[in-house]
Design a protein around this motif. Sequence first.
Motif, PDB file in Angstrom:
ATOM      1  N   GLY A  86      30.600  38.113  33.160  1.00 30.67           N
ATOM      2  CA  GLY A  86      30.756  38.544  34.542  1.00 30.67           C
ATOM      3  C   GLY A  86      29.693  39.567  34.908  1.00 30.67           C
ATOM      4  O   GLY A  86      28.952  40.049  34.042  1.00 30.67           O
ATOM      5  N   LYS A  87      29.634  39.891  36.175  1.00 30.09           N
ATOM      6  CA  LYS A  87      28.674  40.890  36.642  1.00 30.09           C
ATOM      7  C   LYS A  87      29.120  42.267  36.149  1.00 30.09           C
ATOM      8  O   LYS A  87      30.301  42.614  36.286  1.00 30.09           O
ATOM      9  CB  LYS A  87      28.593  40.872  38.171  1.00 30.09           C
ATOM     10  CG  LYS A  87      28.067  39.556  38.726  1.00 30.09           C
ATOM     11  CD  LYS A  87      28.123  39.556  40.244  1.00 30.09           C
ATOM     12  CE  LYS A  87      27.615  38.226  40.796  1.00 30.09           C
ATOM     13  NZ  LYS A  87      27.719  38.168  42.274  1.00 30.09           N
ATOM     14  N   GLU A  89      28.934  45.208  37.327  1.00 33.33           N
ATOM     15  CA  GLU A  89      29.599  46.052  38.322  1.00 33.33           C
ATOM     16  C   GLU A  89      31.058  45.630  38.528  1.00 33.33           C
ATOM     17  O   GLU A  89      31.947  46.472  38.729  1.00 33.33           O
ATOM     18  CB  GLU A  89      28.824  46.056  39.652  1.00 33.33           C
ATOM     19  CG  GLU A  89      28.653  44.704  40.312  1.00 33.33           C
ATOM     20  CD  GLU A  89      27.387  43.959  39.930  1.00 33.33           C
ATOM     21  OE1 GLU A  89      26.891  43.181  40.766  1.00 33.33           O
ATOM     22  OE2 GLU A  89      26.908  44.137  38.792  1.00 33.33           O
ATOM     23  N   ASP A  90      31.310  44.318  38.429  1.00 29.22           N
ATOM     24  CA  ASP A  90      32.691  43.822  38.580  1.00 29.22           C
ATOM     25  C   ASP A  90      33.537  44.156  37.350  1.00 29.22           C
ATOM     26  O   ASP A  90      34.688  44.562  37.459  1.00 29.22           O
ATOM     27  CB  ASP A  90      32.697  42.303  38.802  1.00 29.22           C
ATOM     28  CG  ASP A  90      32.038  41.898  40.116  1.00 29.22           C
ATOM     29  OD1 ASP A  90      31.900  42.774  40.999  1.00 29.22           O
ATOM     30  OD2 ASP A  90      31.652  40.719  40.242  1.00 29.22           O
ATOM     31  N   SER A  93      34.300  47.864  37.260  1.00 30.13           N
ATOM     32  CA  SER A  93      35.307  48.165  38.283  1.00 30.13           C
ATOM     33  C   SER A  93      36.710  47.785  37.793  1.00 30.13           C
ATOM     34  O   SER A  93      37.665  48.563  37.924  1.00 30.13           O
ATOM     35  CB  SER A  93      34.979  47.411  39.572  1.00 30.13           C
ATOM     36  OG  SER A  93      35.954  47.655  40.551  1.00 30.13           O
ATOM     37  N   ASP A  94      36.822  46.606  37.185  1.00 30.09           N
ATOM     38  CA  ASP A  94      38.119  46.147  36.665  1.00 30.09           C
ATOM     39  C   ASP A  94      38.644  47.074  35.573  1.00 30.09           C
ATOM     40  O   ASP A  94      39.839  47.385  35.520  1.00 30.09           O
ATOM     41  CB  ASP A  94      37.998  44.720  36.118  1.00 30.09           C
ATOM     42  CG  ASP A  94      37.804  43.683  37.226  1.00 30.09           C
ATOM     43  OD1 ASP A  94      38.018  44.033  38.401  1.00 30.09           O
ATOM     44  OD2 ASP A  94      37.425  42.536  36.904  1.00 30.09           O
ATOM     45  N   LYS A 121      24.851  49.339  42.371  1.00 30.62           N
ATOM     46  CA  LYS A 121      26.232  48.883  42.579  1.00 30.62           C
ATOM     47  C   LYS A 121      27.208  49.619  41.650  1.00 30.62           C
ATOM     48  O   LYS A 121      28.314  49.966  42.053  1.00 30.62           O
ATOM     49  CB  LYS A 121      26.314  47.366  42.356  1.00 30.62           C
ATOM     50  CG  LYS A 121      25.628  46.575  43.469  1.00 30.62           C
ATOM     51  CD  LYS A 121      25.536  45.097  43.145  1.00 30.62           C
ATOM     52  CE  LYS A 121      24.823  44.355  44.265  1.00 30.62           C
ATOM     53  NZ  LYS A 121      24.558  42.950  43.927  1.00 30.62           N
ATOM     54  N   ILE A 125      30.419  51.997  42.837  1.00 30.03           N
ATOM     55  CA  ILE A 125      31.792  51.788  42.345  1.00 30.03           C
ATOM     56  C   ILE A 125      32.333  53.064  41.699  1.00 30.03           C
ATOM     57  O   ILE A 125      33.473  53.459  41.928  1.00 30.03           O
ATOM     58  CB  ILE A 125      31.824  50.601  41.365  1.00 30.03           C
ATOM     59  CG1 ILE A 125      31.777  49.279  42.147  1.00 30.03           C
ATOM     60  CG2 ILE A 125      33.061  50.622  40.478  1.00 30.03           C
ATOM     61  CD1 ILE A 125      31.221  48.136  41.383  1.00 30.03           C
TER      62      ILE A 125
END
Length: 460
Positions: A86-87, A89-90, A93-94, A121, A125
């Motif tokens: 996954g990215k 930044e994602d 964040s998770d 990014k 976040i």
Amino acid sequence: MSASRTVICLLRNDLRLHDNEVFHWAQRNADHIIPLYCFDPRHYQGTYHFNFPKTGPFRLRFLLDSVKDLRATLRKRGSTLLVRQGKPEDVVSDLIQQLGSVTAVAFHEEVASEERNVEKKLKAICCQNKVKVQTFWGSTLYHRDDLPFSHIGGLPDVYTQFRKVVEGQGRVRPVLSTPAQVKSLPLGLEEGTIPTFEGLGQTEPVEDCRSAFPCRGGETEALARLKHYFWDTNAVAAYKETRNGMIGVDYSTKFSPWLALGCISPRYIYEQIKKYEAERTANQSTYWVIFELLWRDYFKFVGLKYGNRIFHMNGLQDKHVSWKTDMTLFNAWKEGRTGVPFVDANMRELALTGFMSNRGRQNVASFLTKDLGLDWRLGAEWFEYLLVDHDVCSNYGNWLYSAGIGNDPRENRKFNMIKQGLDYDNNSGPPAKGRKGSSYTPRQHKDRGIDFYFSNKKSF
């Protein structure tokens, strides 16, 4: 009792535990550490202009090796490597949302725009979640903040000037200690499975026994390679004489793939060179390893100075050249069907192994830009796809150089392919009997070592 502090150590091109400031800082500022590597889907899409695959099979294998090796190293020290697809930044964040205890995210800064966009990014976040961002610079021999220029804009546009100033006034920071134990992950986190070739849309490459780089990825292999090249064989003491070789493993250091992924620290190489010089021998060859590390530094700093101009068709000099995009010509070049044996042999080696000698790269780049007149970005993106040691700044910097629109004070540089083939590959068949070792250099050319950048010879 105060809440526990958790630091996410986001790893990208710094896949090592030794001399890694991200780990060094986290060990002192956290109760729990989450070492994290993300397989970013953007790395497995197409290149910017010509849509070649962005990460080819050889580099992917080397990356998978390196991720597995770092996980094994961390497990021995009471931790592990969290792996996610996954990215970044994602994923970060998770994790912040899931845990509620993340106090900081630490990572090394990169140079090129795609990587820096990820950093922006990540910072946004972290700002939203009131999480500290701690960044470091760790990819070069000389630290960005230690350069003897008041601003990166003062970086000289000629390497020699840069080298002389840095060698005269700069300093290399000492290597950071490697933690014997790494602080544990917080409870309840799955380490995640390391993806397969198929899962990333690639086919595992077939081994070619002729490869000049049959090595595997990872910090363990990188440190073993240095020990072999320096201490076990003393090959480093002849590096300047053999580095223009083309066949075999030991004609050059072969550090570049590990450096590109950060499996080995340039400062550690420097420290080991200084130790070798003190204990065994100091000569032009031992110095030349540092000289080449400085070239790598220089291209990183050029990337910082010029930003996206390193990707522009007109290059750093904004020089207008009528480049062609004749795909028939390009396909002949990339497939090794130009009819020029020296070019074709090198291009076939790249396709089959993901590696090509430094001398080979200079020649095939010169041929594509100066003989075929093709857009240099075709070559740069093809190399980005296939090279096991692709480093964005070194790759694009060298292609700009070859195209005559980069950091080259001399105009219209062009290689004579026939002469180069005779000089550096005059026996293109199997090694003849009586050759001594895999880093053989033809005796009559043993001391020539024409350097691409600094030779005073008029004919290349």
